[in-house]
Every structure is written in structure tokens, then in C-alpha cells.
Design an enzyme around this catalytic site. Structure first.
Site, PDB file in Angstrom:
ATOM      1  N   LYS A 169       0.877  -1.180   0.000  1.00 51.81           N
ATOM      2  CA  LYS A 169       0.000   0.000   0.000  1.00 51.81           C
ATOM      3  C   LYS A 169       0.916   1.234   0.000  1.00 51.81           C
ATOM      4  O   LYS A 169       1.348   1.701   1.059  1.00 51.81           O
ATOM      5  CB  LYS A 169      -0.900  -0.033   1.240  1.00 51.81           C
ATOM      6  CG  LYS A 169      -2.269   0.609   1.055  1.00 51.81           C
ATOM      7  CD  LYS A 169      -2.237   2.060   0.631  1.00 51.81           C
ATOM      8  CE  LYS A 169      -1.995   2.997   1.783  1.00 51.81           C
ATOM      9  NZ  LYS A 169      -1.794   4.402   1.342  1.00 51.81           N
ATOM     10  N   GLY A 222       6.525   5.307   8.157  1.00 53.52           N
ATOM     11  CA  GLY A 222       5.658   6.481   8.093  1.00 53.52           C
ATOM     12  C   GLY A 222       5.723   7.244   9.397  1.00 53.52           C
ATOM     13  O   GLY A 222       6.688   7.111  10.164  1.00 53.52           O
ATOM     14  N   THR A 224       4.890   8.694  13.212  1.00 55.92           N
ATOM     15  CA  THR A 224       4.772   8.040  14.521  1.00 55.92           C
ATOM     16  C   THR A 224       3.308   7.855  14.925  1.00 55.92           C
ATOM     17  O   THR A 224       2.929   6.804  15.456  1.00 55.92           O
ATOM     18  CB  THR A 224       5.554   8.855  15.568  1.00 55.92           C
ATOM     19  OG1 THR A 224       6.937   8.781  15.213  1.00 55.92           O
ATOM     20  CG2 THR A 224       5.367   8.326  16.975  1.00 55.92           C
ATOM     21  N   ALA A 225       2.460   8.856  14.649  1.00 59.71           N
ATOM     22  CA  ALA A 225       1.047   8.742  15.042  1.00 59.71           C
ATOM     23  C   ALA A 225       0.393   7.570  14.301  1.00 59.71           C
ATOM     24  O   ALA A 225      -0.383   6.803  14.892  1.00 59.71           O
ATOM     25  CB  ALA A 225       0.310  10.042  14.734  1.00 59.71           C
ATOM     26  N   THR A 226       0.741   7.403  13.025  1.00 61.52           N
ATOM     27  CA  THR A 226       0.174   6.274  12.264  1.00 61.52           C
ATOM     28  C   THR A 226       0.731   4.963  12.812  1.00 61.52           C
ATOM     29  O   THR A 226       0.000   3.969  12.948  1.00 61.52           O
ATOM     30  CB  THR A 226       0.511   6.395  10.763  1.00 61.52           C
ATOM     31  OG1 THR A 226       0.295   7.735  10.336  1.00 61.52           O
ATOM     32  CG2 THR A 226      -0.319   5.461   9.928  1.00 61.52           C
ATOM     33  N   GLU A 244       9.094   1.759  11.170  1.00 62.11           N
ATOM     34  CA  GLU A 244      10.142   2.773  10.954  1.00 62.11           C
ATOM     35  C   GLU A 244       9.431   4.110  10.955  1.00 62.11           C
ATOM     36  O   GLU A 244       8.716   4.431  10.002  1.00 62.11           O
ATOM     37  CB  GLU A 244      10.829   2.564   9.598  1.00 62.11           C
ATOM     38  CG  GLU A 244      11.460   1.191   9.410  1.00 62.11           C
ATOM     39  CD  GLU A 244      12.804   1.047  10.108  1.00 62.11           C
ATOM     40  OE1 GLU A 244      13.254   2.030  10.738  1.00 62.11           O
ATOM     41  OE2 GLU A 244      13.380  -0.038  10.034  1.00 62.11           O
ATOM     42  N   CYS A 278      13.305  11.331   6.771  1.00 62.34           N
ATOM     43  CA  CYS A 278      13.188  11.099   8.214  1.00 62.34           C
ATOM     44  C   CYS A 278      14.518  11.327   8.921  1.00 62.34           C
ATOM     45  O   CYS A 278      14.550  11.618  10.115  1.00 62.34           O
ATOM     46  CB  CYS A 278      12.694   9.682   8.465  1.00 62.34           C
ATOM     47  SG  CYS A 278      13.726   8.443   7.643  1.00 62.34           S
ATOM     48  N   GLU A 381       8.486  16.736  14.964  1.00 63.17           N
ATOM     49  CA  GLU A 381       9.033  16.517  13.626  1.00 63.17           C
ATOM     50  C   GLU A 381       8.262  17.377  12.630  1.00 63.17           C
ATOM     51  O   GLU A 381       7.050  17.188  12.458  1.00 63.17           O
ATOM     52  CB  GLU A 381       8.889  15.038  13.247  1.00 63.17           C
ATOM     53  CG  GLU A 381       9.485  14.749  11.885  1.00 63.17           C
ATOM     54  CD  GLU A 381       9.149  13.368  11.344  1.00 63.17           C
ATOM     55  OE1 GLU A 381       7.967  12.980  11.422  1.00 63.17           O
ATOM     56  OE2 GLU A 381      10.065  12.710  10.845  1.00 63.17           O
TER      57      GLU A 381
HETATM   58  P1  NDP Z   1       1.960   8.566   7.236  1.00 64.31           P
HETATM   59  O1  NDP Z   1       2.135   7.875   8.530  1.00 64.31           O
HETATM   60  O2  NDP Z   1       0.907   9.583   7.120  1.00 64.31           O
HETATM   61  O3  NDP Z   1       1.681   7.512   6.068  1.00 64.31           O
HETATM   62  C1  NDP Z   1       2.533   6.431   5.774  1.00 64.31           C
HETATM   63  C2  NDP Z   1       1.739   5.369   5.062  1.00 64.31           C
HETATM   64  O4  NDP Z   1       0.758   4.826   5.956  1.00 64.31           O
HETATM   65  C3  NDP Z   1       0.962   5.896   3.882  1.00 64.31           C
HETATM   66  O5  NDP Z   1       0.932   4.917   2.872  1.00 64.31           O
HETATM   67  C4  NDP Z   1      -0.412   6.115   4.476  1.00 64.31           C
HETATM   68  O6  NDP Z   1      -1.436   6.121   3.534  1.00 64.31           O
HETATM   69  C5  NDP Z   1      -0.522   4.928   5.370  1.00 64.31           C
HETATM   70  N1  NDP Z   1      -1.498   5.049   6.450  1.00 64.31           N
HETATM   71  C6  NDP Z   1      -2.053   6.159   6.985  1.00 64.31           C
HETATM   72  N2  NDP Z   1      -2.923   5.838   7.978  1.00 64.31           N
HETATM   73  C7  NDP Z   1      -2.904   4.485   8.067  1.00 64.31           C
HETATM   74  C8  NDP Z   1      -3.570   3.548   8.899  1.00 64.31           C
HETATM   75  N3  NDP Z   1      -4.423   3.913   9.853  1.00 64.31           N
HETATM   76  N4  NDP Z   1      -3.328   2.224   8.708  1.00 64.31           N
HETATM   77  C9  NDP Z   1      -2.463   1.827   7.770  1.00 64.31           C
HETATM   78  N5  NDP Z   1      -1.796   2.665   6.936  1.00 64.31           N
HETATM   79  C10 NDP Z   1      -2.011   3.977   7.097  1.00 64.31           C
HETATM   80  O7  NDP Z   1       3.391   9.145   6.858  1.00 64.31           O
HETATM   81  P2  NDP Z   1       3.767  10.069   5.634  1.00 64.31           P
HETATM   82  O8  NDP Z   1       3.417   9.358   4.371  1.00 64.31           O
HETATM   83  O9  NDP Z   1       3.245  11.435   5.879  1.00 64.31           O
HETATM   84  O10 NDP Z   1       5.364  10.048   5.736  1.00 64.31           O
HETATM   85  C11 NDP Z   1       6.095  10.914   6.521  1.00 64.31           C
HETATM   86  C12 NDP Z   1       6.516  10.244   7.808  1.00 64.31           C
HETATM   87  O11 NDP Z   1       7.243   9.065   7.536  1.00 64.31           O
HETATM   88  C13 NDP Z   1       7.432  11.124   8.640  1.00 64.31           C
HETATM   89  O12 NDP Z   1       7.042  11.069   9.970  1.00 64.31           O
HETATM   90  C14 NDP Z   1       8.786  10.462   8.446  1.00 64.31           C
HETATM   91  O13 NDP Z   1       9.685  10.690   9.494  1.00 64.31           O
HETATM   92  C15 NDP Z   1       8.406   9.033   8.345  1.00 64.31           C
HETATM   93  N6  NDP Z   1       9.465   8.278   7.705  1.00 64.31           N
HETATM   94  C16 NDP Z   1      10.226   7.448   8.480  1.00 64.31           C
HETATM   95  C17 NDP Z   1      11.290   6.770   7.922  1.00 64.31           C
HETATM   96  C18 NDP Z   1      12.127   5.830   8.732  1.00 64.31           C
HETATM   97  O14 NDP Z   1      12.862   5.035   8.126  1.00 64.31           O
HETATM   98  N7  NDP Z   1      12.081   5.866  10.045  1.00 64.31           N
HETATM   99  C19 NDP Z   1      11.654   6.957   6.509  1.00 64.31           C
HETATM  100  C20 NDP Z   1      10.781   7.853   5.808  1.00 64.31           C
HETATM  101  C21 NDP Z   1       9.731   8.491   6.396  1.00 64.31           C
HETATM  102  P3  NDP Z   1      -1.858   7.474   2.745  1.00 64.31           P
HETATM  103  O15 NDP Z   1      -0.737   8.423   2.832  1.00 64.31           O
HETATM  104  O16 NDP Z   1      -2.061   6.971   1.399  1.00 64.31           O
HETATM  105  O17 NDP Z   1      -3.090   7.941   3.388  1.00 64.31           O
END
Ligand code: NDP
Length: 477
Positions: A169, A222, A224-226, A244, A278, A381
Site C-alpha cells: 500500500k 511512516g 509516529t502517530a500512524t 520505521e 526522516c 518533527e
Molecule cells: P503517514 O504515517 O501519514 O503515512 C505512511 C503510510 O501509511 C501511507 O501509505 C499512508 O497512507 C498509510 N497510512 C495512513 N494511515 C494508516 C492507517 N491507519 N493504517 C495503515 N496505513 C495507514 O506518513 P507520511 O506518508 O506522511 O510520511 C512521513 C513520515 O514518515 C514522517 O514522519 C517520516 O519521518 C516518516 N518516515 C520514516 C522513515 C524511517 O525510516 N524511520 C523513513 C521515511 C519516512 P496514505 O498516505 O495513502 O493515506
């Protein structure tokens, strides 16, 4: 179109989302707004494909992965353009970082599985133990928008290498490169159902993938809240989880450095990919002896960074990824001002953008000083081109400041004193410490965060361990 069971198929409920260009603010394509029905179909296909794929010879799986890597290389221009149009990142960066790494992810794990082996233990000649590593089943892979193909392939490659089948996804705002990858999987002749892509929103598509009882493993990158939500949703099913998550990373500069030399590297660590990595260093801490000079030098360097059309090779930064993200970053700038931060450079849209880019989400790289340690910005962040700079007197204070954060992803240290660097690296509560470098990754090594930056480690054998179930067999002689 989704990619399910080796076919490109329309979303079951016929709903689509608009993809808006971060460069122009105009709609550029539509993507499926997938529902639970699509996820169910994708998981069913992955389950059907699992038995045969798990039995495939290691050399055969390795060959498939190498073939996909070759196809990524052959289509690098098209894939890089997709990343640039979706994310807004400079095209040259998309080619050199994102796409190069996507191909490398497949090559690395194609090779890694050929060399993986287990040891046996002999119990005083009475019994023999050995370990079997077996694929887990259908892996749910959820990726963010900042490094779309780079991070998705970081999950797909080890998952497939270990004999799992996958349902991916990608982020709803950056789906194009994953869609193109699906086409390359077909060209590579990957058996149907081994890799499925479901496009759409986190809720419902991603969330249902997490809750689907037929998916025993979730690898998520993605926010942290997610990550927190995913952890709760996956808990009743006892799924294997790798999270991650976000970071608030310190860049610590000690007074012994030749700071004129390192200023460009500190700027790169702060603002590469519009600060939307990130690992970007968003909290710069400089020893007080060189603080004022460092601020001046860094501000001048950042002031000279060019922001604009990501297709123009002379631009270091493109736009932020979306209107919503742009608004979020701008709102943090307002908080910084209210908290008494002084903007040294940036804080506004670049001037002189051509008419065609006037609705793009451009923001100049922004450097803020004079915010206190307890400022909200230092705990949050922002994930954009907004970086703070502060001074410290003694190195242990810098470590204390760096550790004063809910996150624990990474830090970079800049010093000629390697003895001190060892000590500080040990004291930093983060998953990765770079000394006199940044974003230098060796794929053999563990990667991940402490505290709110995640759970688990991926990379090298850690990925191979995560994407397999471990079984100990004890044989009595
Ligand atoms: P999000 O957490 O918003 O989204 C990440 C993914 O999760 C997207 O595909 C999103 O879908 C999906 N998603 C959202 N809600 C849910 C849910 N309830 N259940 C399952 N999947 C869900 O992150 P961002 O895309 O905004 O990315 C930025 C974040 O990612 C930053 O906090 C960054 O630090 C972190 N990150 C961490 C890395 C690491 O290696 N530690 C590397 C890169 C980024 P959709 O967006 O399609 O709604």
C-alpha cells in the site's frame, strides 16, 4: 489501476482520488481509492501464490530479483520522472538517490539470500539442534511519500527474497512509481499474485491491510502517530511488526571542526529532498566558541541554495509534497515566531518563480535561531525545510539536548576528536549515529529507531530475520 493477481484492475467500488502536482498545483492523474474489497482480493491472490513461491529455489528467486533490478535500471529515467512529478524532488536527486537505491535494494537481497546460512549445535553427542528459517506468508508493506520507490523496494525485495508474497500500500500522494514497478514485475515474469499493489488511502485500504487476519506480518514506514495506530490495530492478531517512524535528529558540531568545510554538508543534511527525509538533521547544535561564525556561514550558504522547478538541474530544492503538508510546515513557522525564534534565512516562498509554478508548494530553506530547548518545535518533527540552530558549551550538554526528544532515529556528529566521538555516539539515544558524514548507508547494517522512532531493525540479516519465521529443530541421536 490496482495490480492484483498479475493484472491491472480497476478498484472494486469504482472510486478514484485526484493526484495534485506539487509543482503546479494542478491535477495530474487519478488513482484508485481502494476499499476493503480490493484488499481482500489482493490478500487472496497473495495467499494463493504463496505455496509455490515459498518453494521456489533460492537461486530462482535471486534471479527474479536481479531481473527486476535490471529493469529498474533500464527504466530509471521514467521512474525518476514519476518521483519528481509526485514528490516535487529534483530529478537529479530522484535518479541518483531514489532509483539507484531501488535497484540496489533488489540486487542486495538477491545476493544476500544466496549467502544466508544457519549453524547447528551438537549437545554432547546426544542431540543435534538446527534452525529452520521459513517464509512467514503474506506480508503487508505500507510506505510513505518522501522516498516512495526507495522505501517500498526496501520492503518488497527482502520479503520476496525470503519466499513471502506481498500486498503493498504505497502512499496515496505518490503512487506512480509503484504502479510502474508493477509493470516491470510483469515484464520480469514474476508469477501472478507474488506482488500485489493496492492504491488508495491509509484509511480504509492501509488500515484494513493491517487488520486482515490473513496477513501475519506488517512492515510500515511512516509517521509516529500512524505507527501507534497500526500497533494497536495489529495487536489482537499478534502480527510480526516492523515500524520505521519519525525523527527529530540532531546535528552536533564541535568547536574543533574546520567549519567552513562542513557547512555545505550540514546544509545538505538539513535540506536534502526539501528536508523531507526522516533522517534530516533538523536540530543543529553548535559549540558556543564557533556559534556566531557558524550561523553566519551557514545562513549565507543556505541563502544561496536555489529553489524552483525540480527539472532544472541548478535547483537544489523543489516544492513540498502537497498543499496540506505545506500548510502544516507554515503553521510550525508561525509557532516558531511566537516562541521567539529568529529567522536567519528563508521562512517564505522563493521570489521570481515562473508563472507556471505560481501554485506550487515552494518554500525557501529556513534556519531559525534563539529557540529554547523546551520550545515545541524542538520536540516536533516538522518534516520540511525548517531547521533550528542553537549553541552549547560542553559536548555532554549537546547530547542531553539531542536526547531530550520523544524521537530516537539518528544524529550526526562533526568533530576531529574521534575519542570524544566514540563516547558521544555511545551516549546518544538513537538508532544511527554518523560521525563526520550523513546519510551514508551500508545495507548490511541494522537500520531503525529508538523511542517514538520505531520498533525493530531492518537491513541485512535483520531484514532476512524479520521476513522469516524461525524454527528450532532438536533431534535426539
Ligand atoms: P503517514 O504515517 O501519514 O503515512 C505512511 C503510510 O501509511 C501511507 O501509505 C499512508 O497512507 C498509510 N497510512 C495512513 N494511515 C494508516 C492507517 N491507519 N493504517 C495503515 N496505513 C495507514 O506518513 P507520511 O506518508 O506522511 O510520511 C512521513 C513520515 O514518515 C514522517 O514522519 C517520516 O519521518 C516518516 N518516515 C520514516 C522513515 C524511517 O525510516 N524511520 C523513513 C521515511 C519516512 P496514505 O498516505 O495513502 O493515506
Amino acid at each position: 489501476m490496482n495490480f492484483i493477481d498479475g493484472q491491472f484492475v480497476a478498484p472494486a467500488e469504482g472510486r478514484y482520488l485526484d493526484k495534485i502536482s506539487p509543482i503546479t498545483g494542478a491535477k495530474i492523474y487519478a488513482l484508485p481509492d481502494s476499499s476493503e474489497v480490493d484488499v481482500v482480493m489482493a490478500v487472496k491472490s497473495a495467499q494463493s501464490a504463496f505455496g509455490e513461491w515459498a518453494q521456489t529455489k533460492v537461486a530462482e528467486r535471486s534471479a527474479f530479483l536481479n531481473k527486476i533490478a535490471d529493469l529498474i535500471d533500464a527504466h530509471a529515467d521514467e521512474l525518476a520522472m514519476a518521483e519528481t512529478q509526485d514528490v516535487g524532488k529534483p530529478l537529479e536527486l530522484a535518479k541518483s538517490l531514489d532509483i539507484a537505491r531501488a535497484a540496489l535494494n533488489f540486487r542486495f537481497f538477491a545476493s544476500a539470500i544466496l549467502h544466508k546460512h544457519e549453524m547447528a549445535t551438537d549437545m554432547d553427542g546426544k542431540a543435534l539442534n538446527y534452525v529452520l528459517r521459513q517464509p512467514v506468508g503474506v506480508a503487508g508493506l505500507i510506505a510513505p511519500w518522501n522516498l516512495p520507490l526507495y522505501l517500498l523496494t526496501w520492503k518488497i525485495a527482502p520479503a520476496l527474497a525470503c519466499g513471502n508474497t506481498v500486498v503493498c500500500k504505497p502512499s496515496e500522494i505518490t503512487s506512480k512509481s509503484a504502479f510502474l514497478l508493477a509493470g516491470l514485475m510483469c515484464t520480469a515474469g514474476l508469477p501472478k499474485g507474488v506482488c500485489n499493489m493496492v492504491f488508495g488511502k491509509g484509511e480504509p485500504a492501509g488500515s484494513y491491510l493491517v487488520r486482515h487476519p490473513g496477513v501475519p506480518l506488517i512492515s510500515f514506514t511512516g509517521g509516529t502517530a500512524t505507527g501507534e495506530k497500526i500497533q494497536v490495530q495489529a495487536a489482537p492478531y499478534f502480527k510480526k511488526l516492523s515500524l520505521e517512524l519519525g525523527g527529530k535528529n540532531a546535528t552536533i558540531v564541535l568547536k574543533d571542526v574546520d567549519f567552513k568545510k562542513i557547512v555545505p554538508q550540514v546544509a545538505r543534511a538539513s535540506f536534502l529532498n526539501q528536508g523531507e527525509i526522516c533522517l534530516c538533521g533538523s536540530k543543529i547544535l553548535v559549540q558556543e566558541d564557533i556559534y556566531e561564525e557558524f550561523c553566519t556561514e551557514l545562513s549565507q550558504h543556505v541563502e544561496a541554495l536555489r529553489v524552483g522547478d525540480p527539472l532544472d538541474k541548478t535547483n537544489f530544492m523543489g516544492p513540498l509534497v502537497s498543499q496540506a503538508h505545506y500548510d502544516k510546515v507554515m503553521s510550525w513557522l508561525e509557532v516558531a515566531k511566537k516562541e521567539g525564534g529568529k529567522i536567519l534565512t528563508g521562512g517564505a516562498r522563493p521570489s521570481g518563480l515562473p508563472e507556471a509554478l505560481k501554485n506550487g508548494y515552494f518554500l525557501r530553506p529556513t534556519l531559525i535561531r534563539d529557540l529554547t530547548n523546551c520550545s515545541e518545535i524542538h520536540q516536533t518533527e516538522i518534516f520540511g525545510p525548517v531547521v533550528t540552530i542553537n549553541s552549547f558549551k560542553y559536548p555532554h550538554e549537546a547530547v542531553k539536548w539531542a536526547n531530550n526528544s520523544p524521537y530516537g532515529l539518528a544524529a550526526s556528529l562533526w568533530t576531529k576528536n574521534l575519542n570524544l566521538a566514540h563516547k558521544l555516539a555511545a551516549d546518544l539515544k538513537v538508532g544511527t549515529v554518523w560521525v563526520n558524514t550523513w546519510l551514508q548507508r551500508d545495507l548490511r547494517l541494522p537500520f531503525g529507531g529508538m523511542k517514538a522512532s520505531g520498533i525493530g531493525r531492518e537491513g541485512g540479516t535483520h531484514s532476512l530475520d524479520f521476513f522469516t519465521d524461525t524454527k528450532t529443530v532438536c533431534i535426539q541421536f
